[in-house]
Motif scaffolding. Structure first.
Motif, PDB file in Angstrom:
ATOM      1  N   TYR A  92       7.247  41.519  -7.555  1.00 50.87           N
ATOM      2  CA  TYR A  92       8.749  41.959  -7.974  1.00 50.87           C
ATOM      3  C   TYR A  92       8.489  43.423  -8.467  1.00 50.87           C
ATOM      4  O   TYR A  92       9.617  43.911  -8.890  1.00 50.87           O
ATOM      5  CB  TYR A  92       9.008  40.958  -9.106  1.00 50.87           C
ATOM      6  CG  TYR A  92       9.299  39.398  -8.856  1.00 50.87           C
ATOM      7  CD1 TYR A  92      10.525  39.081  -8.070  1.00 50.87           C
ATOM      8  CD2 TYR A  92       8.223  38.599  -8.933  1.00 50.87           C
ATOM      9  CE1 TYR A  92      10.677  38.028  -7.828  1.00 50.87           C
ATOM     10  CE2 TYR A  92       8.706  37.413  -8.674  1.00 50.87           C
ATOM     11  CZ  TYR A  92       9.687  36.891  -8.001  1.00 50.87           C
ATOM     12  OH  TYR A  92       9.968  35.722  -7.530  1.00 50.87           O
ATOM     13  N   ASP A  97      12.561  47.104  -5.918  1.00 49.83           N
ATOM     14  CA  ASP A  97      13.524  46.494  -4.988  1.00 49.83           C
ATOM     15  C   ASP A  97      13.594  47.261  -3.581  1.00 49.83           C
ATOM     16  O   ASP A  97      12.599  47.556  -3.202  1.00 49.83           O
ATOM     17  CB  ASP A  97      14.896  46.692  -5.759  1.00 49.83           C
ATOM     18  CG  ASP A  97      15.405  48.033  -6.370  1.00 49.83           C
ATOM     19  OD1 ASP A  97      14.797  48.904  -5.715  1.00 49.83           O
ATOM     20  OD2 ASP A  97      16.173  48.224  -6.870  1.00 49.83           O
ATOM     21  N   ARG A 108      17.436  41.059 -11.769  1.00 48.02           N
ATOM     22  CA  ARG A 108      17.491  41.289 -10.233  1.00 48.02           C
ATOM     23  C   ARG A 108      18.042  40.192  -9.128  1.00 48.02           C
ATOM     24  O   ARG A 108      17.736  39.150  -9.831  1.00 48.02           O
ATOM     25  CB  ARG A 108      15.929  41.425 -10.013  1.00 48.02           C
ATOM     26  CG  ARG A 108      15.593  41.568  -8.510  1.00 48.02           C
ATOM     27  CD  ARG A 108      14.114  41.306  -8.491  1.00 48.02           C
ATOM     28  NE  ARG A 108      13.625  40.928  -7.070  1.00 48.02           N
ATOM     29  CZ  ARG A 108      13.024  41.869  -6.376  1.00 48.02           C
ATOM     30  NH1 ARG A 108      12.603  42.900  -6.666  1.00 48.02           N
ATOM     31  NH2 ARG A 108      12.638  41.210  -5.042  1.00 48.02           N
ATOM     32  N   GLY A 153      17.068  41.803  -4.677  1.00 43.60           N
ATOM     33  CA  GLY A 153      16.272  42.980  -4.594  1.00 43.60           C
ATOM     34  C   GLY A 153      16.473  43.761  -3.466  1.00 43.60           C
ATOM     35  O   GLY A 153      15.484  44.615  -3.140  1.00 43.60           O
ATOM     36  N   ALA A 178      16.970  47.828  -9.769  1.00 47.01           N
ATOM     37  CA  ALA A 178      16.419  46.445 -10.150  1.00 47.01           C
ATOM     38  C   ALA A 178      14.909  46.726 -10.479  1.00 47.01           C
ATOM     39  O   ALA A 178      14.135  45.992 -10.539  1.00 47.01           O
ATOM     40  CB  ALA A 178      16.468  45.424  -9.337  1.00 47.01           C
ATOM     41  N   PRO A 183      11.738  47.095 -12.481  1.00 49.40           N
ATOM     42  CA  PRO A 183      11.521  46.276 -13.647  1.00 49.40           C
ATOM     43  C   PRO A 183      11.231  47.540 -14.940  1.00 49.40           C
ATOM     44  O   PRO A 183      10.700  48.805 -14.416  1.00 49.40           O
ATOM     45  CB  PRO A 183      10.333  45.749 -13.354  1.00 49.40           C
ATOM     46  CG  PRO A 183      10.331  45.439 -11.911  1.00 49.40           C
ATOM     47  CD  PRO A 183      11.009  46.856 -11.259  1.00 49.40           C
ATOM     48  N   LEU A 205      11.762  40.725 -16.322  1.00 50.01           N
ATOM     49  CA  LEU A 205      12.643  40.882 -15.411  1.00 50.01           C
ATOM     50  C   LEU A 205      13.241  39.492 -14.981  1.00 50.01           C
ATOM     51  O   LEU A 205      12.820  38.200 -14.801  1.00 50.01           O
ATOM     52  CB  LEU A 205      11.732  41.122 -13.982  1.00 50.01           C
ATOM     53  CG  LEU A 205      12.665  41.428 -12.519  1.00 50.01           C
ATOM     54  CD1 LEU A 205      13.299  42.830 -12.748  1.00 50.01           C
ATOM     55  CD2 LEU A 205      11.629  41.319 -11.361  1.00 50.01           C
ATOM     56  N   VAL A 244      15.288  37.262 -12.745  1.00 48.67           N
ATOM     57  CA  VAL A 244      15.624  37.038 -11.493  1.00 48.67           C
ATOM     58  C   VAL A 244      16.674  35.934 -11.174  1.00 48.67           C
ATOM     59  O   VAL A 244      16.432  34.881 -11.567  1.00 48.67           O
ATOM     60  CB  VAL A 244      14.208  36.697 -10.645  1.00 48.67           C
ATOM     61  CG1 VAL A 244      14.572  36.599  -9.033  1.00 48.67           C
ATOM     62  CG2 VAL A 244      13.400  37.785 -10.902  1.00 48.67           C
ATOM     63  N   SER A 249      18.083  34.738  -8.407  1.00 48.11           N
ATOM     64  CA  SER A 249      18.113  34.358  -6.982  1.00 48.11           C
ATOM     65  C   SER A 249      18.039  32.866  -6.844  1.00 48.11           C
ATOM     66  O   SER A 249      18.583  32.212  -5.863  1.00 48.11           O
ATOM     67  CB  SER A 249      17.129  34.884  -5.941  1.00 48.11           C
ATOM     68  OG  SER A 249      15.972  34.827  -6.763  1.00 48.11           O
ATOM     69  N   CYS A 305      21.605  40.242   0.540  1.00 47.80           N
ATOM     70  CA  CYS A 305      22.122  40.674  -0.939  1.00 47.80           C
ATOM     71  C   CYS A 305      22.779  39.584  -1.641  1.00 47.80           C
ATOM     72  O   CYS A 305      23.566  38.854  -0.928  1.00 47.80           O
ATOM     73  CB  CYS A 305      22.601  42.006  -0.827  1.00 47.80           C
ATOM     74  SG  CYS A 305      24.207  42.103  -0.136  1.00 47.80           S
ATOM     75  N   GLY A 356      24.252  41.333  -7.392  1.00 48.34           N
ATOM     76  CA  GLY A 356      23.889  42.549  -7.228  1.00 48.34           C
ATOM     77  C   GLY A 356      25.083  43.353  -6.892  1.00 48.34           C
ATOM     78  O   GLY A 356      25.151  44.499  -7.129  1.00 48.34           O
ATOM     79  N   ASN A 360      18.661  47.079 -18.709  1.00 42.95           N
ATOM     80  CA  ASN A 360      18.116  48.003 -17.890  1.00 42.95           C
ATOM     81  C   ASN A 360      17.948  49.390 -18.408  1.00 42.95           C
ATOM     82  O   ASN A 360      18.666  50.409 -17.678  1.00 42.95           O
ATOM     83  CB  ASN A 360      19.275  47.827 -16.842  1.00 42.95           C
ATOM     84  CG  ASN A 360      18.422  47.883 -15.346  1.00 42.95           C
ATOM     85  OD1 ASN A 360      17.362  48.373 -15.421  1.00 42.95           O
ATOM     86  ND2 ASN A 360      19.378  48.093 -14.343  1.00 42.95           N
TER      87      ASN A 360
END
Lengths: 491, 435
Positions: free
Chosen positions: A36, A39, A77, A80, A87, A89, A95, A97, A99, A146, A150, A459
């Motif tokens: 990770y 990105d 993220r 990515g 994104a 880290p 991080l 994630v 997804s 994507c 994001g 971030n």
């Protein structure tokens, strides 16, 4: 934060989370964390101290609350695919994630709304809505992978935002976790919610104001007709003049894209898209809307291209031919890999009217420095995507490419444009922000951040080069000391 | 030192008169800065002295929101009304906040460009000149044509702001596509002058359609749902889709189309034919050319799109004006409920944003009950009910929660206000939560 502080913070945070989150969502193994590290902008790599593959909004809130408690930074993220390192880290941070948050909750054509989780892939929204005659308009080139989360963070555009606008115009409400771990809803299902437009400010804030955990999106009616045409020109000058003439004729195409000779060469090498041989530039124009309107507009576009000395003009007659025309354009970034081992993608914007001059100056810089630059751009809105080609193995080449890349951004700023049209500032362009905005502008933007994230944990290091500490009042501004507010423009 | 003397080092200042009251709250002076620098100097002094400042363009919507707690200075934007730039090839314009929308329209029309915003305050304000650009942004003014171009918030691409402490800042820029930095333009759009003074705005323009047509239909209430559902799903790309309904009458539906000469007429005829189907509007359908139809003729079938909500000059007779929103499929129900409560509604059925008015005199208790019931309905329909304006008797009976209803994210909004205007210099008490 010292090394030991950071380690203590992560250890304490892990202890918190082990009790409340299932083990399989916590990624601690260094090799796994390394996957990770970047990105879509692979030039920057940072291994995060911890990765959490969240499976619910509550997970996000728990992680963020724990980060706040132990003063640990976090980065969200999605898929990515971002191109600005948004994104990227934080070495001492978490991080998050998103997804795995892939539920597409509902599609309601009667309300033109879809409700989705942040990990849902952009194109999946349109696929779900298409059978009912609708789609999700923002279409970044990466739309097959994507995520909506994001898109929200970056305020993504795409080729069709010329007519349909950016993500910000297609989000009605968001459930977000703010940097103190609170779960808040911004906006309502209907437009114009009461109060400040925090939703509008959140979209495009690149993960610095919190993490979106659910989005209510606006769906757009599929157009009755879509016509795509392609014109070949001797140079980008004529293609640019055709673009201006189309706009001047009062036509707002759905998309208007230009590729220069080098980009065409790359696309041909990669996907043999059959663009006009020897053309110095191709212009792709897509028109959509009611069939009765599109027909007339297509005729006008054809006439304008002829007047601007197009060497060839073709119109797709069906969906397959349309896809064929788009294939070259959509493969352009990847295709450049065929003609150059390494390249930098820029995302500068200039006023449409400055395009010919900027392209000429870019040509001069390229020749001057001996660095090849391929150009693929959203001509309708002046959003350039210069691809600066180099070979990292060649001594000094990377430095020269970076220098040219920076000069291009300066060129955009000098012509009243922007350093980023759709990729975001991220980690990559934060250092250019002071060239576009003055200290007072940046301080004022920080006020918003301080309202959401006084501890600067969301971030950090993205968008703004040196964020002011919250609580510290900005320097007192004396109007008389301000350099000509109405004169010397920075943007 | 008098207040006038204190401030006139910054810019032109005159004593306030009764005409300068802000929603019944008397002001002390009126200041008229000519630039962002003068605005900065003025605000710096005001902040330092703890003075309250209310920004005014033409004052056509100055009563929107709650009356400010106090007003020391009315800051007029009228001396910042210049067109800074109209970049024709870029379809972008920059103007001072005090630029009247009507004048901007005139200046852009030479290039056949327009800022697609409908001035709902036509005929109101200073010299009955309607809204200024800054005022339109501060109130997030939008009308029927937002269906085509989006709300004003999406058309603002750059702003110059002066914060209460005098900081002059800009956000956005003059290119349409730009994601560099926070979008403070959206943050101040609709903020009723409580975060910063907007001194300059850059907007995205659209080409004026060569031809426009309007399809008008009288629709019985029970058929409003199928008619709107049909129109919302239309692929004929209407620029406007409005509904107007008065208690006890039919609903009037108006669809605006714009596009090429000839093709627009054909689309309008097509749409009229579709609407004339049994089960939809039946035979009460007409196609008109709004440019060659007198407003009276249009109003005969459906009231004018840009009709101001009130012509009453006497404060006490101001009707109660609500902004009511709902999900698209909920609009027919909202119209029905509003009419049942004696409200006249009109607005964009294609977007889900309507305005509702309750005539004066209506007893205060009835107004309050109406607001509560309508709000319960809009909340259930995914929207909101906001009291934009009301006679003083009604306003004084409402607290911020009664004016705005539930405000998602209110706590964050307090924090935003505390960052941008910690001394509560700008229109204290006018906005949500008494900010």
């Amino acid at each position: 934060m010292t090394q030991t502080d950071a380690q203590t913070g992560i250890r304490a945070l892990l202890q918190d989370l082990r009790g409340v989150l299932p083990d399989h969502v916590l990624v601690t193994d260094p090799a796994e964390r390394e996957t990770y590290a970047c990105d879509g902008l692979a030039a920057y790599r940072v291994r995060p101290a911890l990765v959490v593959l969240v499976e619910s909004a509550d997970h996000v809130a728990q992680v963020v609350r724990s980060c706040a408690r132990h003063h640990v930074p976090f980065v969200a993220r999605g898929s990515g695919t971002g191109l600005s390192g948004g994104a990227l880290p934080h070495a001492d941070g978490v991080l998050v994630v998103t997804s795995r948050l892939r539920t597409l909750h509902e599609v309601r054509p009667q309300d033109q709304r879809a409700v989705v989780d942040p990990g849902v892939v952009n194109l999946a929204v349109s696929r779900a809505a298409n059978p009912q005659g609708y789609y999700f308009a923002p279409d970044p080139s990466s739309q097959q992978i994507c995520s909506v989360g994001g898109n929200v963070a970056e305020n993504s555009g795409g080729a069709h935002c010329l007519k349909y606008g950016f993500t910000a115009g297609h989000v009605l409400s968001l459930e977000v976790v703010t940097p103190d771990g609170e779960q808040v809803t911004l906006g309502t299902e209907a437009p114009d919610p009461p109060g400040y437009d925090l939703l509008g400010a959140f979209v495009g804030s690149e993960g610095t104001l919190g993490v979106a955990t659910r989005a209510t999106l606006r769906l757009t009616r599929l157009p009755e007709d879509v016509r795509t045409c392609l014109a070949g020109f001797a140079s980008t000058d004529e293609a640019g003049a055709a673009t201006s003439a189309i706009i001047a004729a009062g036509i707002v195409p759905a998309a208007m894209e230009i590729m220069d000779a080098l980009a065409i060469e790359a696309a041909e090498a990669a996907v043999s898209c059959g663009y006009p041989e020897g053309a110095g530039a191709v212009l792709v124009v897509e028109l959509d809307g009611p069939a009765l309107e599109v027909e007339g507009e297509l005729e006008q576009v054809r006439r304008i291209c002829r007047e601007q000395r197009a060497v060839e003009f073709r119109t797709a007659t069906d969906a397959a031919e349309r896809a064929e025309i788009w294939r070259g354009r959509k493969s352009a970034f990847a295709a450049v890999g065929r003609i150059s081992p390494d390249y930098i993608v820029q995302d500068g914007v200039v006023p449409r009217t400055a395009l010919p001059e900027v392209l000429r100056e870019m040509g001069r810089i390229s020749a001057d420095r001996g660095v090849r630059v391929a150009n693929v751009f959203h001509a309708g809105d002046g959003n350039l995507h210069p691809l600066v080609l180099f070979d990292a193995d060649e001594e000094g080449a990377t430095g020269r490419a970076e220098e040219v890349s920076g000069m291009i951004l300066d060129l955009c700023i000098a012509h009243g444009g922007s350093i980023t049209g759709e990729h975001g500032v991220g980690a990559d362009k934060a250092r250019y922000m002071p060239r576009m905005f003055g200290p007072a502008d940046l301080d004022t933007m920080q006020l918003l951040r301080c309202a959401f994230d006084p501890d600067g944990l969301a971030n950090p290091g993205k968008i703004y080069p040196t964020p002011r500490m919250c609580g510290e009042r900005p320097r007192v501004v004396h109007a008389a000391d301000e350099p000509g507010v109405d004169g010397a423009e920075v943007f | 030192m008098t207040l006038e003397r204190l401030l006139d080092a910054a810019c032109a200042v005159r004593p306030a008169t009764g005409c300068d009251d802000v929603d019944g709250v008397p002001a002390r002076v009126v200041a008229r800065p000519t630039s962002a620098q003068e605005t900065s100097a003025l605000l710096r002094t005001c902040s330092a002295q703890g003075l309250a400042v209310v920004v005014r363009g033409h004052g056509s919507k100055l009563e929107w929101g709650r009356p400010p707690e106090r007003v020391d200075v009315v800051l007029e934007t009228g001396a910042m009304a210049q067109l800074v730039e109209h970049s024709r090839g870029d379809l972008v314009a920059t103007a001072g906040a005090g630029m009247p929308l009507s004048r901007l329209r005139h200046l852009l029309s030479g290039a056949r460009h327009e800022l697609v915003v409908d001035d709902l305050a036509v005929g109101r304000g200073t010299e009955a000149a309607g809204s200024t650009l800054g005022g339109a942004v501060a109130t997030n003014l939008s009308g029927p044509r937002r269906l085509r171009a989006g709300p004003l918030r999406d058309l603002v691409i750059g702003v110059r702001l002066v914060l209460a402490d005098g900081t002059v800042a800009k956000a956005g820029g003059k290119v349409v596509k730009n994601v560099a930095g926070y979008d403070l333009g959206k943050l101040v759009t609709g903020s009723l002058g409580t975060l910063a003074v907007i001194t300059e705005v850059t907007v995205r323009l659209h080409p004026e359609p060569p031809q426009v047509r309007q399809v008008l239909a009288r629709v019985p209430h029970e058929r409003l749902a199928p008619v709107l559902a049909h129109l919302v799903a239309s692929q004929l790309a209407p620029h406007t889709l409005e509904v107007h309904a008065e208690p006890g009458g039919h609903a009037l539906v108006s669809v605006g189309l714009g596009g090429g000469p000839g093709s627009t007429q054909r689309r309008a005829d097509l749409l009229a034919l579709e609407l004339a189907a049994p089960g939809l509007a039946g035979d009460a359908v007409a196609v008109v050319d709004p440019e060659h139809t007198t407003p009276e003729e249009v109003r005969h079938v459906v009231p004018d799109a840009g009709r101001p909500w009130s012509t009453a000059q006497e404060v006490a007779l101001r009707p109660t004006l609500l902004a009511v929103t709902a999900r698209l499929s909920g609009i027919p129900e909202l119209v029905q409920v509003a009419n049942d409560h004696g409200l006249t509604v009109s607005g964009s059925a294609g977007v889900g944003v309507l305005r509702a008015t309750l005539p004066e005199p209506t007893p205060v208790a009835t107004v309050l009950e109406t607001v509560t019931s309508v709000r319960a309905v809009t909340t259930g329909l995914g929207g909101s009910t906001v009291v934009l304006d009301a006679p003083p008797t009604v306003k004084s009976a409402l607290d911020p929660a009664g004016t705005w209803g539930p405000v998602p994210g209110l706590e964050l909004m307090r924090r935003v206000k505390a960052q941008f205007d910690p001394g509560r210099t700008l229109a204290p008490g006018r906005f949500v939560g008494g900010l």
